[in-house]
Design a protein around this motif. Structure first.
Motif, PDB file in Angstrom:
ATOM      1  N   ILE A 149       0.858  -1.190   0.000  1.00 13.11           N
ATOM      2  CA  ILE A 149       0.000   0.000   0.000  1.00 13.11           C
ATOM      3  C   ILE A 149       0.894   1.240   0.000  1.00 13.11           C
ATOM      4  O   ILE A 149       1.775   1.385   0.852  1.00 13.11           O
ATOM      5  N   LEU A 150       0.669   2.135  -0.965  1.00 13.05           N
ATOM      6  CA  LEU A 150       1.446   3.366  -1.079  1.00 13.05           C
ATOM      7  C   LEU A 150       0.689   4.505  -0.400  1.00 13.05           C
ATOM      8  O   LEU A 150      -0.461   4.795  -0.758  1.00 13.05           O
ATOM      9  N   THR A 151       1.315   5.124   0.597  1.00 12.75           N
ATOM     10  CA  THR A 151       0.688   6.251   1.291  1.00 12.75           C
ATOM     11  C   THR A 151       1.051   7.548   0.588  1.00 12.75           C
ATOM     12  O   THR A 151       2.230   7.854   0.390  1.00 12.75           O
ATOM     13  N   LEU A 152       0.044   8.329   0.214  1.00  9.77           N
ATOM     14  CA  LEU A 152       0.235   9.611  -0.452  1.00  9.77           C
ATOM     15  C   LEU A 152      -0.370  10.723   0.396  1.00  9.77           C
ATOM     16  O   LEU A 152      -1.572  10.691   0.724  1.00  9.77           O
ATOM     17  N   GLU A 153       0.462  11.676   0.784  1.00  9.85           N
ATOM     18  CA  GLU A 153      -0.041  12.862   1.475  1.00  9.85           C
ATOM     19  C   GLU A 153      -0.380  13.913   0.422  1.00  9.85           C
ATOM     20  O   GLU A 153       0.367  14.108  -0.539  1.00  9.85           O
ATOM     21  N   TYR A 154      -1.503  14.577   0.583  1.00  6.66           N
ATOM     22  CA  TYR A 154      -1.876  15.601  -0.387  1.00  6.66           C
ATOM     23  C   TYR A 154      -2.022  16.968   0.299  1.00  6.66           C
ATOM     24  O   TYR A 154      -2.466  17.071   1.437  1.00  6.66           O
ATOM     25  N   VAL A 155      -1.583  17.983  -0.415  1.00  2.84           N
ATOM     26  CA  VAL A 155      -1.647  19.368   0.077  1.00  2.84           C
ATOM     27  C   VAL A 155      -2.218  20.233  -1.031  1.00  2.84           C
ATOM     28  O   VAL A 155      -2.066  19.937  -2.227  1.00  2.84           O
ATOM     29  N   GLU A 156      -2.882  21.302  -0.637  1.00  2.72           N
ATOM     30  CA  GLU A 156      -3.463  22.207  -1.627  1.00  2.72           C
ATOM     31  C   GLU A 156      -2.353  22.856  -2.457  1.00  2.72           C
ATOM     32  O   GLU A 156      -1.359  23.332  -1.924  1.00  2.72           O
ATOM     33  N   SER A 157      -2.509  22.842  -3.775  1.00  2.00           N
ATOM     34  CA  SER A 157      -1.505  23.439  -4.658  1.00  2.00           C
ATOM     35  C   SER A 157      -1.476  24.953  -4.487  1.00  2.00           C
ATOM     36  O   SER A 157      -2.509  25.595  -4.248  1.00  2.00           O
ATOM     37  N   MET A 158      -0.265  25.516  -4.596  1.00  2.00           N
ATOM     38  CA  MET A 158      -0.111  26.965  -4.526  1.00  2.00           C
ATOM     39  C   MET A 158      -0.398  27.572  -5.899  1.00  2.00           C
ATOM     40  O   MET A 158       0.067  27.064  -6.925  1.00  2.00           O
ATOM     41  N   LEU A 159      -1.160  28.648  -5.913  1.00  3.70           N
ATOM     42  CA  LEU A 159      -1.463  29.316  -7.177  1.00  3.70           C
ATOM     43  C   LEU A 159      -0.201  29.965  -7.731  1.00  3.70           C
ATOM     44  O   LEU A 159       0.652  30.441  -6.974  1.00  3.70           O
ATOM     45  N   PRO A 160      -0.050  30.004  -9.043  1.00  2.00           N
ATOM     46  CA  PRO A 160       1.152  30.635  -9.620  1.00  2.00           C
ATOM     47  C   PRO A 160       1.185  32.123  -9.330  1.00  2.00           C
ATOM     48  O   PRO A 160       0.137  32.774  -9.239  1.00  2.00           O
ATOM     49  N   PRO A 161       2.385  32.701  -9.170  1.00  3.14           N
ATOM     50  CA  PRO A 161       2.501  34.148  -8.931  1.00  3.14           C
ATOM     51  C   PRO A 161       1.968  34.936 -10.124  1.00  3.14           C
ATOM     52  O   PRO A 161       2.104  34.519 -11.279  1.00  3.14           O
ATOM     53  N   THR A 162       1.351  36.059  -9.837  1.00  3.46           N
ATOM     54  CA  THR A 162       0.858  36.951 -10.896  1.00  3.46           C
ATOM     55  C   THR A 162       1.446  38.343 -10.694  1.00  3.46           C
ATOM     56  O   THR A 162       1.627  38.792  -9.565  1.00  3.46           O
ATOM     57  N   GLU A 163       1.744  38.998 -11.796  1.00  2.00           N
ATOM     58  CA  GLU A 163       2.315  40.350 -11.718  1.00  2.00           C
ATOM     59  C   GLU A 163       1.242  41.336 -11.292  1.00  2.00           C
ATOM     60  O   GLU A 163       0.143  41.373 -11.851  1.00  2.00           O
ATOM     61  N   ILE A 164       1.558  42.150 -10.292  1.00  4.50           N
ATOM     62  CA  ILE A 164       0.628  43.158  -9.787  1.00  4.50           C
ATOM     63  C   ILE A 164       0.957  44.529 -10.372  1.00  4.50           C
ATOM     64  O   ILE A 164       0.077  45.283 -10.768  1.00  4.50           O
ATOM     65  N   ALA A 165       2.247  44.841 -10.406  1.00  4.46           N
ATOM     66  CA  ALA A 165       2.660  46.158 -10.897  1.00  4.46           C
ATOM     67  C   ALA A 165       4.125  46.094 -11.284  1.00  4.46           C
ATOM     68  O   ALA A 165       4.845  45.156 -10.932  1.00  4.46           O
ATOM     69  N   SER A 166       4.579  47.091 -12.033  1.00  5.07           N
ATOM     70  CA  SER A 166       5.992  47.206 -12.384  1.00  5.07           C
ATOM     71  C   SER A 166       6.497  48.583 -11.997  1.00  5.07           C
ATOM     72  O   SER A 166       5.724  49.553 -11.937  1.00  5.07           O
ATOM     73  N   PHE A 167       7.787  48.668 -11.722  1.00  8.37           N
ATOM     74  CA  PHE A 167       8.388  49.898 -11.213  1.00  8.37           C
ATOM     75  C   PHE A 167       9.662  50.180 -12.003  1.00  8.37           C
ATOM     76  O   PHE A 167      10.639  49.449 -11.896  1.00  8.37           O
ATOM     77  N   SER A 168       9.639  51.218 -12.805  1.00 10.29           N
ATOM     78  CA  SER A 168      10.741  51.498 -13.727  1.00 10.29           C
ATOM     79  C   SER A 168      11.868  52.280 -13.061  1.00 10.29           C
ATOM     80  O   SER A 168      11.628  53.200 -12.274  1.00 10.29           O
ATOM     81  N   HIS A 169      13.107  51.884 -13.382  1.00  5.72           N
ATOM     82  CA  HIS A 169      14.301  52.592 -12.926  1.00  5.72           C
ATOM     83  C   HIS A 169      15.200  52.861 -14.133  1.00  5.72           C
ATOM     84  O   HIS A 169      15.165  52.134 -15.125  1.00  5.72           O
ATOM     85  N   ASP A 170      16.013  53.883 -14.010  1.00  3.20           N
ATOM     86  CA  ASP A 170      16.909  54.260 -15.104  1.00  3.20           C
ATOM     87  C   ASP A 170      18.203  53.466 -15.094  1.00  3.20           C
ATOM     88  O   ASP A 170      18.959  53.493 -16.065  1.00  3.20           O
ATOM     89  N   ASP A 171      18.483  52.778 -13.990  1.00  2.57           N
ATOM     90  CA  ASP A 171      19.729  52.023 -13.884  1.00  2.57           C
ATOM     91  C   ASP A 171      19.442  50.666 -13.248  1.00  2.57           C
ATOM     92  O   ASP A 171      18.324  50.388 -12.820  1.00  2.57           O
ATOM     93  N   TRP A 172      20.476  49.829 -13.165  1.00  6.92           N
ATOM     94  CA  TRP A 172      20.309  48.489 -12.599  1.00  6.92           C
ATOM     95  C   TRP A 172      19.779  48.545 -11.168  1.00  6.92           C
ATOM     96  O   TRP A 172      20.182  49.387 -10.369  1.00  6.92           O
ATOM     97  N   ILE A 173      18.901  47.608 -10.848  1.00 12.42           N
ATOM     98  CA  ILE A 173      18.411  47.443  -9.470  1.00 12.42           C
ATOM     99  C   ILE A 173      19.289  46.402  -8.786  1.00 12.42           C
ATOM    100  O   ILE A 173      19.451  45.293  -9.276  1.00 12.42           O
ATOM    101  N   SER A 174      19.859  46.772  -7.652  1.00 16.50           N
ATOM    102  CA  SER A 174      20.762  45.872  -6.948  1.00 16.50           C
ATOM    103  C   SER A 174      20.077  45.095  -5.831  1.00 16.50           C
ATOM    104  O   SER A 174      20.480  43.973  -5.513  1.00 16.50           O
ATOM    105  N   SER A 175      19.039  45.695  -5.224  1.00 16.30           N
ATOM    106  CA  SER A 175      18.459  45.065  -4.038  1.00 16.30           C
ATOM    107  C   SER A 175      17.063  45.600  -3.766  1.00 16.30           C
ATOM    108  O   SER A 175      16.735  46.740  -4.114  1.00 16.30           O
ATOM    109  N   VAL A 176      16.257  44.757  -3.115  1.00 17.89           N
ATOM    110  CA  VAL A 176      14.887  45.108  -2.742  1.00 17.89           C
ATOM    111  C   VAL A 176      14.639  44.602  -1.332  1.00 17.89           C
ATOM    112  O   VAL A 176      15.085  43.508  -0.961  1.00 17.89           O
ATOM    113  N   SER A 177      13.932  45.392  -0.524  1.00 19.05           N
ATOM    114  CA  SER A 177      13.600  44.970   0.840  1.00 19.05           C
ATOM    115  C   SER A 177      12.221  45.493   1.199  1.00 19.05           C
ATOM    116  O   SER A 177      11.918  46.667   0.974  1.00 19.05           O
TER     117      SER A 177
END
Length: 384
Positions: free
Chosen positions: A74-102
């Protein structure tokens, strides 16, 4: 066919645990249909299935074959609710490279950029503040928890100008409260302890420095390395020359080459973890300055970032060989990598554990993607 037993830890999804006979060709979609039928769900819920702690990514038959199991058991299978894929909410434009976010809060966050500016954005894509004090590229930013108090430090930024600047509200505006000086090369990483009393900085000068978060009453110009007075503020030139100076409490030396990343052990605040160009992950006692443990993977690739999880008690690292690795800082064997995850096609420049999970983490790469992982699966859940 094979007998399976379906189990769930989420009480609302529990079904009778009597064995079921199912075709071996079933995959998670077919298994989800069975669970939803047993639950009598009006709206189908997608589930993921785990066998012996690992996600089932193919058919039951392939799992049985790969693990040399008998179809009579007998194979025991635990099941968990799948996580929904991430969706883009907004974008934030910069003139140069972004190094870090917090993240400051759920709807406000910091961004450090190579244009030398620290920006505060809200979730409506509005830039609330553009903070200029650094003389070169901003390499790292770190926000404090519950820190919006007058005269208190709210966040810290580190720069190629060799300083880390603490920011807070001064005269009704966000201003530099002090500049932490002492590094002799770029400040590439900064981390604040969970108690919001101290912080550490990692630098290309091969050192980590330990600082009090408190705002000094006057400039602290002592050079901790030599004991001699450092050049006083009036001799400095540049955009942050008139900012009050903060001196380090101590210096952690041991890395060979640049130190790229640092974080606190959130279970034991007197310890920090660091990674660098010397391929090592190190554990330090900040009070004594002692290097407690040095771990080096056999791959000999640069450590670009690391993060520690209080839930799994593992360190996740991102590397120049396009891999993530998981380490156990409690392990006596300092060369053992617990797990290696591969999917990126470029340097893995950033890693972060989910704050409320022992299994979930995210990684960002020079291949222009972010991947969401569950360490119970060798393949990413999603790629953004």
């Amino acid at each position: 066919q094979i007998q399976i037993r379906l189990v769930a830890k989420q009480q609302k999804y529990v079904v009778p645990d009597a064995p079921l006979v199912v075709p071996q060709h079933l995959q998670r979609y077919g298994l989800s249909e069975i669970v939803n039928h047993l639950l009598g769900s009006e709206k189908p819920v997608p589930f993921d299935f785990l066998a012996d702690g690992q996600f089932l990514r193919g058919s039951i038959a392939s799992y049985v074959k790969e693990n040399s199991l008998s179809a009579e058991n007998i194979l025991t299978l635990e099941y968990v609710e799948s996580m929904l894929p991430p969706t883009e909410i907004a974008s934030f434009s910069h003139d140069d490279w972004i190094s870090s976010v917090s993240a400051i809060s759920l709807d406000k966050f910091l961004v450090g950029s190579y244009d030398g500016v620290v920006r505060v954005w809200n979730s409506q894509s509005e830039c609330e503040n553009e903070l200029r004090a650094h003389e070169s590229a901003v390499k790292c930013v770190s926000a404090l928890n519950d820190a919006e108090k007058k005269g208190k430090v709210e966040f810290i930024s580190g720069s190629q100008d060799r300083t880390a600047i603490a920011w807070g509200v001064k005269n009704g505006q966000k201003k530099p409260l002090y500049a932490a000086r002492g590094h002799t090369d770029s400040v590439d990483a900064v981390a604040v302890n969970p108690s919001n009393t101290h912080f550490v900085t990692a630098s290309a000068d091969s050192t980590i420095r330990f600082w009090s978060l408190a705002v000094p009453k006057q400039s602290e110009d002592a050079d901790l390395e030599s004991g001699e007075p450092a050049p006083v503020a009036k001799k400095r030139k540049g955009a942050n020359a008139d900012i009050m100076t903060k001196a380090a409490i101590g210096t952690l030396s041991g890395h060979v080459g640049a130190v790229t990343s640092v974080c606190f052990n959130r279970d034991q605040e007197s310890q920090v973890f660091s990674g660098g160009w010397d391929h090592s992950v190190r554990t330090w006692d900040v009070a004594s300055g002692v290097n407690l443990l040095t771990s080096v993977s056999k791959s000999k690739y640069v450590v670009l970032d690391l993060d520690y999880s209080t839930h799994s008690r593992l360190i996740a690292t991102g590397h120049a060989d396009r891999s993530l690795r998981l380490w156990d800082p409690r392990s006596e064997d300092n060369r053992v990598v617990k797990l290696r995850l591969t999917s990126h096609k470029g340097f893995v420049s950033s890693v972060a554990w989910a704050p409320n999970s022992a299994y979930m983490l995210a990684s960002a790469s020079h291949d222009s993607t972010i991947k969401v992982w569950d360490i119970r699966s060798r393949t990413p859940l999603y790629t953004v």
